[in-house]
Structure formats: structure tokens, C-alpha cells
Design a protein around this motif. Structure first.
Motif, PDB file in Angstrom:
ATOM      1  N   SER A 237       0.827  -1.214   0.000  1.00 23.68           N
ATOM      2  CA  SER A 237       0.000   0.000   0.000  1.00 23.68           C
ATOM      3  C   SER A 237       0.861   1.264   0.000  1.00 23.68           C
ATOM      4  CB  SER A 237      -0.903  -0.014   1.223  1.00 23.68           C
ATOM      5  OG  SER A 237      -0.131  -0.237   2.385  1.00 23.68           O
ATOM      6  N   TYR A 238       1.913   1.274   0.819  1.00 23.65           N
ATOM      7  CA  TYR A 238       2.727   2.495   0.888  1.00 23.65           C
ATOM      8  C   TYR A 238       3.544   2.699  -0.381  1.00 23.65           C
ATOM      9  CZ  TYR A 238       1.330   3.560   5.630  1.00 23.65           C
ATOM     10  OH  TYR A 238       0.588   3.906   6.735  1.00 23.65           O
TER      11      TYR A 238
ATOM     12  N   LYS B 256      12.202  -0.359   5.704  1.00 24.70           N
ATOM     13  CA  LYS B 256      10.819  -0.156   5.247  1.00 24.70           C
ATOM     14  C   LYS B 256      10.828   0.447   3.847  1.00 24.70           C
ATOM     15  CE  LYS B 256       8.122   0.209   9.489  1.00 24.70           C
ATOM     16  NZ  LYS B 256       7.204  -0.898   9.259  1.00 24.70           N
ATOM     17  N   PHE B 257       9.796   0.141   3.105  1.00 20.81           N
ATOM     18  CA  PHE B 257       9.646   0.694   1.769  1.00 20.81           C
ATOM     19  C   PHE B 257       8.270   1.340   1.654  1.00 20.81           C
ATOM     20  CE2 PHE B 257       7.195  -3.147   0.866  1.00 20.81           C
ATOM     21  CZ  PHE B 257       7.842  -4.134   1.609  1.00 20.81           C
ATOM     22  N   PRO B 258       8.135   2.305   0.742  1.00 17.28           N
ATOM     23  CA  PRO B 258       9.033   2.653  -0.348  1.00 17.28           C
ATOM     24  C   PRO B 258      10.247   3.469   0.107  1.00 17.28           C
ATOM     25  CG  PRO B 258       7.248   4.232  -0.277  1.00 17.28           C
ATOM     26  CD  PRO B 258       6.942   3.195   0.772  1.00 17.28           C
TER      27      PRO B 258
ATOM     28  N   GLU C  99      10.076   7.503   3.434  1.00 16.64           N
ATOM     29  CA  GLU C  99       8.722   7.944   3.800  1.00 16.64           C
ATOM     30  C   GLU C  99       7.937   8.354   2.539  1.00 16.64           C
ATOM     31  OE1 GLU C  99       6.962   7.846   6.644  1.00 16.64           O
ATOM     32  OE2 GLU C  99       8.608   6.798   7.600  1.00 16.64           O
ATOM     33  N   SER C 100       6.832   7.642   2.335  1.00 17.41           N
ATOM     34  CA  SER C 100       6.044   7.806   1.112  1.00 17.41           C
ATOM     35  C   SER C 100       5.622   9.259   0.861  1.00 17.41           C
ATOM     36  CB  SER C 100       4.809   6.901   1.171  1.00 17.41           C
ATOM     37  OG  SER C 100       4.084   7.127   2.359  1.00 17.41           O
TER      38      SER C 100
ATOM     39  N   ASP D 231      -3.133   7.706   6.251  1.00 15.56           N
ATOM     40  CA  ASP D 231      -2.056   6.819   6.705  1.00 15.56           C
ATOM     41  C   ASP D 231      -2.300   6.331   8.138  1.00 15.56           C
ATOM     42  OD1 ASP D 231      -0.746   7.206   4.304  1.00 15.56           O
ATOM     43  OD2 ASP D 231       1.129   7.897   5.186  1.00 15.56           O
TER      44      ASP D 231
HETATM   45  N1  LIG Z   1       5.545   5.519   7.131  1.00 15.92           N
HETATM   46  C1  LIG Z   1       6.082   4.664   6.100  1.00 15.92           C
HETATM   47  C2  LIG Z   1       5.408   3.318   6.185  1.00 15.92           C
HETATM   48  C3  LIG Z   1       6.047   2.299   5.253  1.00 15.92           C
HETATM   49  C4  LIG Z   1       5.592   0.876   5.525  1.00 15.92           C
HETATM   50  O1  LIG Z   1       5.021   0.555   6.578  1.00 15.92           O
HETATM   51  N2  LIG Z   1       5.913  -0.015   4.564  1.00 15.92           N
HETATM   52  C5  LIG Z   1       5.639  -1.423   4.695  1.00 15.92           C
HETATM   53  C6  LIG Z   1       5.153  -1.976   3.359  1.00 15.92           C
HETATM   54  S1  LIG Z   1       3.551  -1.362   2.919  1.00 15.92           S
HETATM   55  C7  LIG Z   1       6.942  -2.140   5.014  1.00 15.92           C
HETATM   56  O2  LIG Z   1       8.002  -1.619   4.739  1.00 15.92           O
HETATM   57  N3  LIG Z   1       6.863  -3.340   5.568  1.00 15.92           N
HETATM   58  C8  LIG Z   1       8.023  -4.167   5.787  1.00 15.92           C
HETATM   59  C9  LIG Z   1       8.648  -3.926   7.119  1.00 15.92           C
HETATM   60  O3  LIG Z   1       8.052  -3.251   7.981  1.00 15.92           O
HETATM   61  O4  LIG Z   1       9.750  -4.439   7.312  1.00 15.92           O
HETATM   62  C10 LIG Z   1       5.852   5.340   4.732  1.00 15.92           C
HETATM   63  O5  LIG Z   1       4.916   6.144   4.605  1.00 15.92           O
HETATM   64  O6  LIG Z   1       6.647   5.102   3.803  1.00 15.92           O
END
Ligand SMILES: N[C@@H](CCC(=O)N[C@@H](CS)C(=O)NCC(=O)O)C(=O)O
Length: 212
Positions: A12-13, A50-52, A63-64, A94
């Protein structure tokens, strides 16, 4: 140098900056974190993992929302009051929609927890039930999340409502919110990310519904 976007097509992000990039037509290379070597590259840029994550001219940008403001600044209005509404909706989508949605999903992922926490799931669903009517009232009479123009807020609204409705369906009575979800999913930039994610629907741990 071409920008590189690290992410996953079902995330989603990741959708947020993808939608923005498709809106403005900027070139970029997609780096799929499902590949172990790409995951290692991501971790080298950003230990949190974390991604993106965007890499522009060697500089990692995480941070998206920050990525969107970097690649598509015109998706935030210059007028202060309009910009505040856009940023507010971006945060609400979010924090009040995607966060509880992810909480429910996480409780159904065996590699995160082998024993789903029913209380945590119920609390997350209740959070969605609280924000839906607020969003319905806020979005009433608007074409896009923050008004007449497609903005950063819609880049967040699309993925958060897409997945939230799978987890906790938006009640029939909330017509403005349901209509907004349908409208934003039909936007070409959004329809494109939805289509690119289609091959991964089996990953959805609650079972993807046969729609959208
Ligand atoms: N606040 C971050 C949230 C990013 C996020 O939670 N990404 C998830 C994927 S949707 C992720 O990286 N999950 C894998 C992990 O937490 O290791 C943003 O806006 O980029």
C-alpha cells in the motif's frame, strides 16, 4: 541519473509514490524488494528496511509522503489553507485508515504471529468504523479527497481505502466515502497500480475478495 524506487507492487505504501509518479509522468526504475539482492540494496540505503524508498542521484529519500513531495511537488497546493487540508487528509489516511488496516493484516500473517490476537483485531476494526463516518462527512461534495484537484491526499486515499474496505467493508450508508473510493480507483494512475498488483492478490492473508 534515473531515479530508483524500491518497493513492492502489492504494498500500500509503495502505491503512494507510484501513483504520484504516474500522475506526473516522471521516469524511474522500479526495484522490487521481493528479490533478495534488492532487499540488501534497500537495507544498505535505509537500515530500517521499510519501503518505499527513493534513491535520487545517490540520495536516499524515505517515507512515502516525503517521496511524493520530492517527485511531484505540484500535488501539494501552494495556498497554505489548501495545503493544510491536503496534508491533514494524507495523515488521516495513513494513520487512521492504513495503520489499523495493517494491524488486522499483520494478525493474519503467520510469519508475524502464529496466534492472531482477537482483541487487537477487534480494536483495529473498531478504529476503522470510527474514521469511516468522519471521512464520509469530510469528503461529501468533493470530487477528490481535499477538493477539486487530485493531490497528495488522493495518493494516500487510494491505497488506504482499497485495502481497508477489504478488511472492514465501508458501510452502505456512507455513500460519499464509497463513491470516492470507486472514483479514485478509476483514476488512470490508480487503476494502473491496482492492475500491476493483481498478480500478487494471493498474498492477501484474509483472502482477496473477488472485486476491484
Ligand atoms: N511511514 C512509512 C510506512 C512504510 C511501511 O510501513 N511499509 C511497509 C510496506 S507497505 C513495510 O516496509 N513493511 C516491511 C517492514 O516493515 O519491514 C511510509 O509512509 O513510507
Amino acid at each position: 541519473m534515473t531515479m530508483q524506487l524500491y518497493g513492492h507492487r502489492f504494498s500500500s505504501y509503495t502505491w503512494k509514490p507510484l501513483i504520484a509518479l504516474y500522475e506526473v509522468g516522471r521516469a524511474f526504475e522500479f526495484r522490487d524488494v521481493e528479490k533478495p539482492d534488492v532487499q540488501a540494496e534497500l537495507a544498505a540505503h535505509w537500515p530500517v528496511g521499510k519501503f518505499p524508498l527513493l534513491v535520487d542521484d545517490g540520495e536516499p529519500i524515505m517515507e512515502s509522503t516525503i517521496i511524493i513531495e520530492h517527485v511531484a511537488p505540484d500535488l501539494v497546493p501552494t495556498d497554505r489553507n489548501s495545503a493544510r487540508e491536503v496534508r491533514l487528509l494524507d495523515r488521516v489516511f495513513d494513520n487512521a485508515v492504513m495503520t489499523p488496516t495493517q494491524a488486522v493484516v499483520a494478525e493474519h500473517l503467520p510469519f508475524i504471529t502464529e496466534t492472531p490476537d482477537a482483541n487487537r483485531i477487534a480494536r483495529a476494526r473498531a478504529s476503522l468504523d470510527k474514521i469511516y463516518p468522519w471521512l464520509d462527512a469530510r469528503l461529501a461534495g468533493r470530487e477528490w479527497a481535499a477538493g477539486d484537484s487530485f493531490t497528495l491526499a488522493d495518493c494516500s486515499g487510494a491505497p488506504s481505502l482499497f485495502y481497508a474496505d477489504w478488511v472492514q467493508p465501508i458501510p452502505e450508508g456512507l455513500g460519499a466515502l464509497k463513491a470516492y473510493r470507486a472514483r479514485v480507483l478509476a483514476r488512470p494512475s490508480v487503476a494502473r497500480v491496482v492492475d500491476e498488483a493483481r498478480p500478487y492478490r494471493a498474498y492477501f492473508p484474509l483472502g482477496a475478495p473477488d472485486r476491484d
